[in-house]
Write a protein that holds these residues in place. Sequence first.
Motif, PDB file in Angstrom:
ATOM      1  N   GLY A  51      10.530 -14.968 -13.710  1.00  0.00           N
ATOM      2  CA  GLY A  51       9.469 -15.351 -14.628  1.00  0.00           C
ATOM      3  C   GLY A  51       8.941 -16.738 -14.341  1.00  0.00           C
ATOM      4  O   GLY A  51       7.734 -17.003 -14.452  1.00  0.00           O
ATOM      5  N   GLU A  52       9.829 -17.665 -13.949  1.00  0.00           N
ATOM      6  CA  GLU A  52       9.398 -19.020 -13.620  1.00  0.00           C
ATOM      7  C   GLU A  52       8.467 -19.032 -12.420  1.00  0.00           C
ATOM      8  O   GLU A  52       7.485 -19.768 -12.366  1.00  0.00           O
ATOM      9  N   GLN A  53       8.779 -18.215 -11.435  1.00  0.00           N
ATOM     10  CA  GLN A  53       7.938 -18.164 -10.246  1.00  0.00           C
ATOM     11  C   GLN A  53       6.579 -17.557 -10.552  1.00  0.00           C
ATOM     12  O   GLN A  53       5.556 -17.979 -10.022  1.00  0.00           O
ATOM     13  N   LEU A  54       6.548 -16.548 -11.427  1.00  0.00           N
ATOM     14  CA  LEU A  54       5.277 -15.965 -11.845  1.00  0.00           C
ATOM     15  C   LEU A  54       4.416 -17.012 -12.531  1.00  0.00           C
ATOM     16  O   LEU A  54       3.206 -17.108 -12.284  1.00  0.00           O
ATOM     17  N   ASP A  55       5.035 -17.811 -13.409  1.00  0.00           N
ATOM     18  CA  ASP A  55       4.286 -18.848 -14.114  1.00  0.00           C
ATOM     19  C   ASP A  55       3.781 -19.923 -13.155  1.00  0.00           C
ATOM     20  O   ASP A  55       2.632 -20.376 -13.249  1.00  0.00           O
ATOM     21  N   ALA A  56       4.635 -20.339 -12.225  1.00  0.00           N
ATOM     22  CA  ALA A  56       4.264 -21.420 -11.315  1.00  0.00           C
ATOM     23  C   ALA A  56       3.116 -21.023 -10.403  1.00  0.00           C
ATOM     24  O   ALA A  56       2.264 -21.844 -10.054  1.00  0.00           O
ATOM     25  N   THR A  57       3.063 -19.757 -10.009  1.00  0.00           N
ATOM     26  CA  THR A  57       2.035 -19.301  -9.071  1.00  0.00           C
ATOM     27  C   THR A  57       0.842 -18.671  -9.762  1.00  0.00           C
ATOM     28  O   THR A  57      -0.097 -18.226  -9.095  1.00  0.00           O
ATOM     29  N   GLY A  58       0.849 -18.608 -11.097  1.00  0.00           N
ATOM     30  CA  GLY A  58      -0.277 -18.017 -11.820  1.00  0.00           C
ATOM     31  C   GLY A  58      -0.367 -16.522 -11.696  1.00  0.00           C
ATOM     32  O   GLY A  58      -1.422 -15.940 -11.934  1.00  0.00           O
ATOM     33  N   ALA A  59       0.738 -15.868 -11.354  1.00  0.00           N
ATOM     34  CA  ALA A  59       0.749 -14.408 -11.197  1.00  0.00           C
ATOM     35  C   ALA A  59       1.069 -13.767 -12.540  1.00  0.00           C
ATOM     36  O   ALA A  59       2.185 -13.329 -12.787  1.00  0.00           O
ATOM     37  N   PHE A  60       0.075 -13.718 -13.430  1.00  0.00           N
ATOM     38  CA  PHE A  60       0.327 -13.222 -14.774  1.00  0.00           C
ATOM     39  C   PHE A  60      -0.024 -11.750 -14.945  1.00  0.00           C
ATOM     40  O   PHE A  60       0.054 -11.210 -16.034  1.00  0.00           O
ATOM     41  N   ASN A  61      -0.411 -11.060 -13.860  1.00  0.00           N
ATOM     42  CA  ASN A  61      -0.566  -9.608 -13.898  1.00  0.00           C
ATOM     43  C   ASN A  61      -0.344  -9.067 -12.491  1.00  0.00           C
ATOM     44  O   ASN A  61      -0.147  -9.820 -11.537  1.00  0.00           O
ATOM     45  N   VAL A  62      -0.367  -7.729 -12.358  1.00  0.00           N
ATOM     46  CA  VAL A  62      -0.045  -7.116 -11.070  1.00  0.00           C
ATOM     47  C   VAL A  62      -1.077  -7.468 -10.013  1.00  0.00           C
ATOM     48  O   VAL A  62      -0.760  -7.585  -8.829  1.00  0.00           O
ATOM     49  N   GLN A  63      -2.328  -7.642 -10.426  1.00  0.00           N
ATOM     50  CA  GLN A  63      -3.360  -8.022  -9.457  1.00  0.00           C
ATOM     51  C   GLN A  63      -2.992  -9.330  -8.758  1.00  0.00           C
ATOM     52  O   GLN A  63      -3.151  -9.464  -7.539  1.00  0.00           O
ATOM     53  N   ARG A  64      -2.479 -10.301  -9.504  1.00  0.00           N
ATOM     54  CA  ARG A  64      -2.034 -11.556  -8.887  1.00  0.00           C
ATOM     55  C   ARG A  64      -0.715 -11.369  -8.137  1.00  0.00           C
ATOM     56  O   ARG A  64      -0.447 -12.068  -7.161  1.00  0.00           O
ATOM     57  N   LEU A  65       0.100 -10.419  -8.597  1.00  0.00           N
ATOM     58  CA  LEU A  65       1.400 -10.203  -7.976  1.00  0.00           C
ATOM     59  C   LEU A  65       1.268  -9.784  -6.517  1.00  0.00           C
ATOM     60  O   LEU A  65       2.112 -10.128  -5.690  1.00  0.00           O
ATOM     61  N   GLN A  66       0.204  -9.064  -6.174  1.00  0.00           N
ATOM     62  CA  GLN A  66       0.066  -8.588  -4.794  1.00  0.00           C
ATOM     63  C   GLN A  66      -0.093  -9.723  -3.801  1.00  0.00           C
ATOM     64  O   GLN A  66       0.159  -9.548  -2.606  1.00  0.00           O
ATOM     65  N   GLN A  67      -0.501 -10.915  -4.257  1.00  0.00           N
ATOM     66  CA  GLN A  67      -0.605 -12.037  -3.335  1.00  0.00           C
ATOM     67  C   GLN A  67       0.758 -12.543  -2.875  1.00  0.00           C
ATOM     68  O   GLN A  67       0.860 -13.257  -1.887  1.00  0.00           O
ATOM     69  N   LEU A  68       1.826 -12.162  -3.614  1.00  0.00           N
ATOM     70  CA  LEU A  68       3.166 -12.623  -3.283  1.00  0.00           C
ATOM     71  C   LEU A  68       4.019 -11.556  -2.621  1.00  0.00           C
ATOM     72  O   LEU A  68       5.097 -11.856  -2.116  1.00  0.00           O
ATOM     73  N   THR A  69       3.577 -10.309  -2.656  1.00  0.00           N
ATOM     74  CA  THR A  69       4.356  -9.197  -2.106  1.00  0.00           C
ATOM     75  C   THR A  69       3.483  -8.418  -1.132  1.00  0.00           C
ATOM     76  O   THR A  69       2.639  -7.621  -1.542  1.00  0.00           O
ATOM     77  N   PRO A  70       3.634  -8.620   0.160  1.00  0.00           N
ATOM     78  CA  PRO A  70       2.704  -8.069   1.147  1.00  0.00           C
ATOM     79  C   PRO A  70       2.539  -6.558   1.105  1.00  0.00           C
ATOM     80  O   PRO A  70       1.452  -6.050   1.402  1.00  0.00           O
ATOM     81  N   ALA A  71       3.576  -5.797   0.768  1.00  0.00           N
ATOM     82  CA  ALA A  71       3.478  -4.340   0.838  1.00  0.00           C
ATOM     83  C   ALA A  71       2.786  -3.723  -0.375  1.00  0.00           C
ATOM     84  O   ALA A  71       2.493  -2.538  -0.386  1.00  0.00           O
ATOM     85  N   LEU A  72       2.523  -4.536  -1.409  1.00  0.00           N
ATOM     86  CA  LEU A  72       1.921  -4.030  -2.640  1.00  0.00           C
ATOM     87  C   LEU A  72       0.409  -4.169  -2.559  1.00  0.00           C
ATOM     88  O   LEU A  72      -0.117  -5.240  -2.256  1.00  0.00           O
ATOM     89  N   ASN A  73      -0.306  -3.073  -2.852  1.00  0.00           N
ATOM     90  CA  ASN A  73      -1.765  -3.080  -2.875  1.00  0.00           C
ATOM     91  C   ASN A  73      -2.243  -2.709  -4.275  1.00  0.00           C
ATOM     92  O   ASN A  73      -1.782  -1.723  -4.847  1.00  0.00           O
ATOM     93  N   PHE A  74      -3.176  -3.495  -4.802  1.00  0.00           N
ATOM     94  CA  PHE A  74      -3.701  -3.273  -6.143  1.00  0.00           C
ATOM     95  C   PHE A  74      -5.223  -3.259  -6.069  1.00  0.00           C
ATOM     96  O   PHE A  74      -5.833  -4.171  -5.513  1.00  0.00           O
ATOM     97  N   TYR A  75      -5.835  -2.200  -6.630  1.00  0.00           N
ATOM     98  CA  TYR A  75      -7.287  -2.101  -6.652  1.00  0.00           C
ATOM     99  C   TYR A  75      -7.712  -1.606  -8.028  1.00  0.00           C
ATOM    100  O   TYR A  75      -7.123  -0.670  -8.563  1.00  0.00           O
ATOM    101  N   SER A  76      -8.744  -2.244  -8.591  1.00  0.00           N
ATOM    102  CA  SER A  76      -9.165  -1.867  -9.932  1.00  0.00           C
ATOM    103  C   SER A  76     -10.639  -2.175 -10.115  1.00  0.00           C
ATOM    104  O   SER A  76     -11.078  -3.311  -9.923  1.00  0.00           O
ATOM    105  N   SER A  77     -11.424  -1.142 -10.473  1.00  0.00           N
ATOM    106  CA  SER A  77     -12.804  -1.373 -10.880  1.00  0.00           C
ATOM    107  C   SER A  77     -12.911  -1.478 -12.392  1.00  0.00           C
ATOM    108  O   SER A  77     -13.890  -1.979 -12.923  1.00  0.00           O
TER     109      SER A  77
END
Length: 821
Positions: free
Chosen positions: A82-108
Amino acid sequence: MHSKSFHGLLLLSATLVPTTPAFAQDESAATIPEPKANTGVVAGAVAVAGSGAVSGDTIMVTARRREETAQEVPVAISVLSGEQLDATGAFNVQRLQQLTPALNFYSSNPRNTAINIRGIGVPFGLTNDGFDQGVGIYVDDVYFARIASATLDFLDVDRIEVLRGPQGTLYGKNTTAGAVNITTRRPTFDFEGSAEVTFGNLGFKQAKASLSGPLADELAARFAISSTGRRGTIYNVTSNNWINEQDNLGLRAQLLWQPSDDVEVLFAGDVSRQNPECCAQIYVRTAATQRTLDRQYDALAAAQGYAVVSTNPFDRLTDVDAPLNADNEIGGGSVRVIWDTGPGTLTSITAYRYWDWLPENDRDFTGLPINTASNNPSQQTQYTQELRYSQKGENYDFLLGAFGFRQEVRTEGLTRFGPAASRWLLAPSNALSNDPSVLDGLTANNDIRLDNTSLAVFGQFTWQVSDRLSIQPGFRVNYDKKVGLYDSVVVNGAGELVTFASTDPRIVAQRGVASPQRFAPKFSDWNFSYDLTATYRLGDDVHGYATYAKTFKPGGVNLNGVPNDAVGNPILAAGTVLPESVAHYEVGVKSQFWDGRVTLNLGAFRTDIQNYQALVVNGQFGVQRGYLANAEAVRTQGIEWDVSIRPTERLNAYVAGSYTDATYRQFADAPCPPELSGGGSGAVIGSPGAPGTNSPANCDISGQDLPGISKWVFSYGAEANAPVSFLGQESEVYVGVDANTRSGFSSNPTPSIYTQVGGYTIANFRAGFRSDDGLNVFGWLRNAFDAQYFEQLAVPSGNTGLIVGQPGDQRTYGLTIAAKF
């Protein structure tokens, strides 16, 4: 512009910020061998963006339904605290993909959201309710059937585990591509709390707060709240308003009852709401199709005296004229009971979830009244029950489980056309194309229903053959049943039913644009899947593993319409899709060196899928959302690596990467790209983009890339800190960077020269101060170099050649003040 009260939450958070006694970690429930709350930097985890806030602590993961470090798990796994999510501004899955290369997120928009791992999971494109997700979302062991839940803010998260590869022998719902396992912070028997407020440009405001503590000797409670608001990133000159904004509110409450050392009961309830004016895709370019020139975008726009407000998508301007809304509410409750029976542990998770979706869209993507409404409000309820029994012996352990799932989806939608539709959608050779009244008011009312039942028993056994070798077989028996209904009733502006029986030229023209249809698809099937993993300890801190899994993704039903035959009857064979048959192979090595300061993990995988569930688009405008079909074969394969280093408590760095080669091995009956669409029928096929020539009925795209997948993705970053003294307390100042680089990818189910998204790099920086008593103040800069990139591109129906897209966020900056006590 939608809005809600932010100031009350801001006031609550502000009252919790003053300096308080040091934050105490949760050490409750130590006797229960199930997930416990932890904080700190992940030791030995994969793809970690270390915040450096705490050193030396280890977050225990529960990927195999027992507590162990990430290095012990013979699964490719990325872990973020949780601390790492807060520090990097990854407050949803869309931001999470910037930290996990194999995860792809697309949303219209929240409903049309896709989460893929290693390129597979769900078909790329508009959502169809009648199929299962390949990536499971779990929050505190509760399965979320709707990926829409992933668009909401993370709320009081302790850690997130991203597991890659099939997970059906340990998780309630079968998932063939992987799982996102979210664990929230539990109630504690020591008083603790946190508060955080953030301000940034674009009117960004975010506030979070949590409180936890005892209510009685055996009872503890936790409450958390989060609110996010931001001005839109696109300006609508028609409404004179910023759109595609953020407007999120989330609440979560938990009650922990521990009547004895052997039993605990956790009650949890949550609700999250989004209510932004959203979501518009804007003009990007035009594509040359095989339509006659007078039916392509430029000529159609000129005939109505229309010019798009800007041909540069990074001007972030639009003129869409239909109302926009993305009201999205998700909530539910659960009861988790854990009983330490002595020989083993029995766990029961009972849960109810609901999802309400109230959208409004402009599906012509222009300022012309072509589509004046395209709304499919939907309500879903789901009930799940999971039972697990686990036991550990001297040289073995096992888990057996049973899972029941019941889902109901009800959608009452409509599509309505306006006075500009006749000229835009009817051939100029048709005299009716000059009569705006022909299509004005034409309305398709859709009744869409799904009843989905899934039952399973599953298990996994681990045999410790020797001090170095362990064997881990698993199995799953699954039953799935889906019963659907698609009923589209079409009425013209005069209130007349549009039917296939009528020979009235006006009715004939109308049903060519919106055709009535009714069918009730059904699917049911039993499946058996299994996996086998061997783990070998090559050294004290070096583990190798190899996995083979034979699994499946359940079949589905089409709930967005299917093609009609020559006399207007739905082609019922297209009403269902076959299950995917998945064979998965993986090998990997997990290692640590230099007394644990360096972690190096390597892996290689290959997944072969027969009867891959793909999105195809029918040429008839009336089924504009496309439908599901089976591609004969798909393969995804690649390598992944993760390196993290902490030479001292003052510096940590990481780099994670993936190479993914995902292709259609055989797909002979695929939809054609826009450059080979819109023309006439005949034996002689025209060149791509040649106007007025013949188009193929379908295209063979065997060997071409799957959509949405970058072959190369890198996540990397570092943080350095230095000690300082502040008000007599030991503190530190720090600077950090996190970046993500990805190569280009196809943004259309069938690759097209017009929908290839170029590669890009997003770099984020932060600098701040934190004290030992829990105060953390830092400034942040995201997309620091203001990279111009698209999250995705799309081809609207009709084959006019219009290409629309979603520009990614521009540079943003702000300040965060957080405290723990």
